[in-house]
Design a protein around this motif. Structure first.
Motif, PDB file in Angstrom:
ATOM      1  N   ARG A   1      -4.152 -12.419   7.281  1.00 31.83           N
ATOM      2  CA  ARG A   1      -3.684 -13.199   6.131  1.00 31.83           C
ATOM      3  C   ARG A   1      -4.171 -12.656   4.790  1.00 31.83           C
ATOM      4  NH1 ARG A   1      -4.313 -17.843   9.624  1.00 31.83           N
ATOM      5  NH2 ARG A   1      -6.424 -18.146   8.867  1.00 31.83           N
ATOM      6  N   LEU A   2      -5.163 -11.775   4.812  1.00 32.72           N
ATOM      7  CA  LEU A   2      -5.660 -11.195   3.563  1.00 32.72           C
ATOM      8  C   LEU A   2      -4.598 -10.281   2.948  1.00 32.72           C
ATOM      9  CD1 LEU A   2      -9.296 -10.225   4.616  1.00 32.72           C
ATOM     10  CD2 LEU A   2      -8.604 -12.139   3.162  1.00 32.72           C
ATOM     11  N   GLU A   3      -4.547 -10.276   1.630  1.00 34.94           N
ATOM     12  CA  GLU A   3      -3.598  -9.411   0.925  1.00 34.94           C
ATOM     13  C   GLU A   3      -4.329  -8.173   0.424  1.00 34.94           C
ATOM     14  OE1 GLU A   3      -1.384 -11.515  -2.023  1.00 34.94           O
ATOM     15  OE2 GLU A   3      -0.904 -13.146  -0.655  1.00 34.94           O
ATOM     16  N   TYR A   4      -3.966  -7.021   0.968  1.00 32.60           N
ATOM     17  CA  TYR A   4      -4.569  -5.757   0.582  1.00 32.60           C
ATOM     18  C   TYR A   4      -3.616  -5.016  -0.352  1.00 32.60           C
ATOM     19  CZ  TYR A   4      -8.161  -6.225   4.171  1.00 32.60           C
ATOM     20  OH  TYR A   4      -9.230  -6.645   4.918  1.00 32.60           O
ATOM     21  N   PRO A   5      -4.110  -4.591  -1.512  1.00 29.34           N
ATOM     22  CA  PRO A   5      -3.245  -3.809  -2.403  1.00 29.34           C
ATOM     23  C   PRO A   5      -2.972  -2.429  -1.807  1.00 29.34           C
ATOM     24  CG  PRO A   5      -5.480  -3.923  -3.289  1.00 29.34           C
ATOM     25  CD  PRO A   5      -5.454  -4.789  -2.054  1.00 29.34           C
ATOM     26  N   PHE A   6      -1.820  -1.885  -2.158  1.00 25.77           N
ATOM     27  CA  PHE A   6      -1.491  -0.536  -1.710  1.00 25.77           C
ATOM     28  C   PHE A   6      -0.890   0.265  -2.854  1.00 25.77           C
ATOM     29  CE2 PHE A   6       2.128  -3.218  -0.509  1.00 25.77           C
ATOM     30  CZ  PHE A   6       3.221  -2.515  -0.999  1.00 25.77           C
ATOM     31  N   ASN A   7      -0.972   1.568  -2.732  1.00 27.53           N
ATOM     32  CA  ASN A   7      -0.390   2.497  -3.712  1.00 27.53           C
ATOM     33  C   ASN A   7       0.829   3.154  -3.093  1.00 27.53           C
ATOM     34  OD1 ASN A   7      -2.589   2.081  -5.505  1.00 27.53           O
ATOM     35  ND2 ASN A   7      -3.802   3.552  -4.353  1.00 27.53           N
ATOM     36  N   VAL A   8       1.824   3.392  -3.931  1.00 25.94           N
ATOM     37  CA  VAL A   8       3.037   4.085  -3.497  1.00 25.94           C
ATOM     38  C   VAL A   8       3.161   5.351  -4.328  1.00 25.94           C
ATOM     39  CG1 VAL A   8       5.543   3.945  -3.252  1.00 25.94           C
ATOM     40  CG2 VAL A   8       4.143   1.887  -2.930  1.00 25.94           C
ATOM     41  N   LEU A   9       3.231   6.483  -3.646  1.00 22.41           N
ATOM     42  CA  LEU A   9       3.341   7.775  -4.314  1.00 22.41           C
ATOM     43  C   LEU A   9       4.652   8.435  -3.917  1.00 22.41           C
ATOM     44  CD1 LEU A   9      -0.261   8.897  -3.373  1.00 22.41           C
ATOM     45  CD2 LEU A   9       0.456   7.971  -5.571  1.00 22.41           C
ATOM     46  N   ALA A  10       5.411   8.886  -4.902  1.00 25.58           N
ATOM     47  CA  ALA A  10       6.646   9.608  -4.604  1.00 25.58           C
ATOM     48  C   ALA A  10       6.292  10.973  -4.027  1.00 25.58           C
ATOM     49  CB  ALA A  10       7.480   9.769  -5.864  1.00 25.58           C
ATOM     50  N   ASP A  11       6.913  11.309  -2.917  1.00 25.25           N
ATOM     51  CA  ASP A  11       6.699  12.610  -2.287  1.00 25.25           C
ATOM     52  C   ASP A  11       7.670  13.606  -2.924  1.00 25.25           C
ATOM     53  OD1 ASP A  11       6.770  14.848  -0.568  1.00 25.25           O
ATOM     54  OD2 ASP A  11       6.177  13.610   1.141  1.00 25.25           O
ATOM     55  N   PRO A  12       7.190  14.743  -3.390  1.00 25.60           N
ATOM     56  CA  PRO A  12       8.083  15.732  -4.011  1.00 25.60           C
ATOM     57  C   PRO A  12       9.221  16.175  -3.094  1.00 25.60           C
ATOM     58  CG  PRO A  12       5.780  16.403  -4.252  1.00 25.60           C
ATOM     59  CD  PRO A  12       5.806  15.194  -3.377  1.00 25.60           C
TER      60      PRO A  12
END
Length: 80
Positions: A14-25
């Protein structure tokens, strides 16, 4: 003597973990969870990012819990 009680699997999920999104070249996107070491996945489109992130987070937490690996709290919940 301080003792800690491990949260239940459902409480961790139930915990909300932040995530990063990186565009792949080369196309698509890489999704990483900074608080969950080694938890990452890939998505081909932006529409797939959230479902893929949720799947990776859930599987990482379930596996860590099953193997008694420490599951860190999200940084925003950590006590200084």
């Amino acid at each position: 003597m301080k003792t800690s009680t491990r949260m239940t699997l459902d409480e961790y999920l139930r915990l909300e973990y932040p995530f990063n999104v990186l565009a792949d070249p080369d196309g698509g996107y890489v999704i990483e969870f900074p608080d969950l070491k080694g938890c990452l996945t890939q998505a081909d489109t932006l529409d797939e990012v959230v479902p893929m992130a949720e799947d990776a987070r859930t599987l990482w937490i379930e596996a860590a819990y099953e193997h008694s690996i420490e599951i860190p709290l999200p940084q925003y919940l950590s006590v200084p």
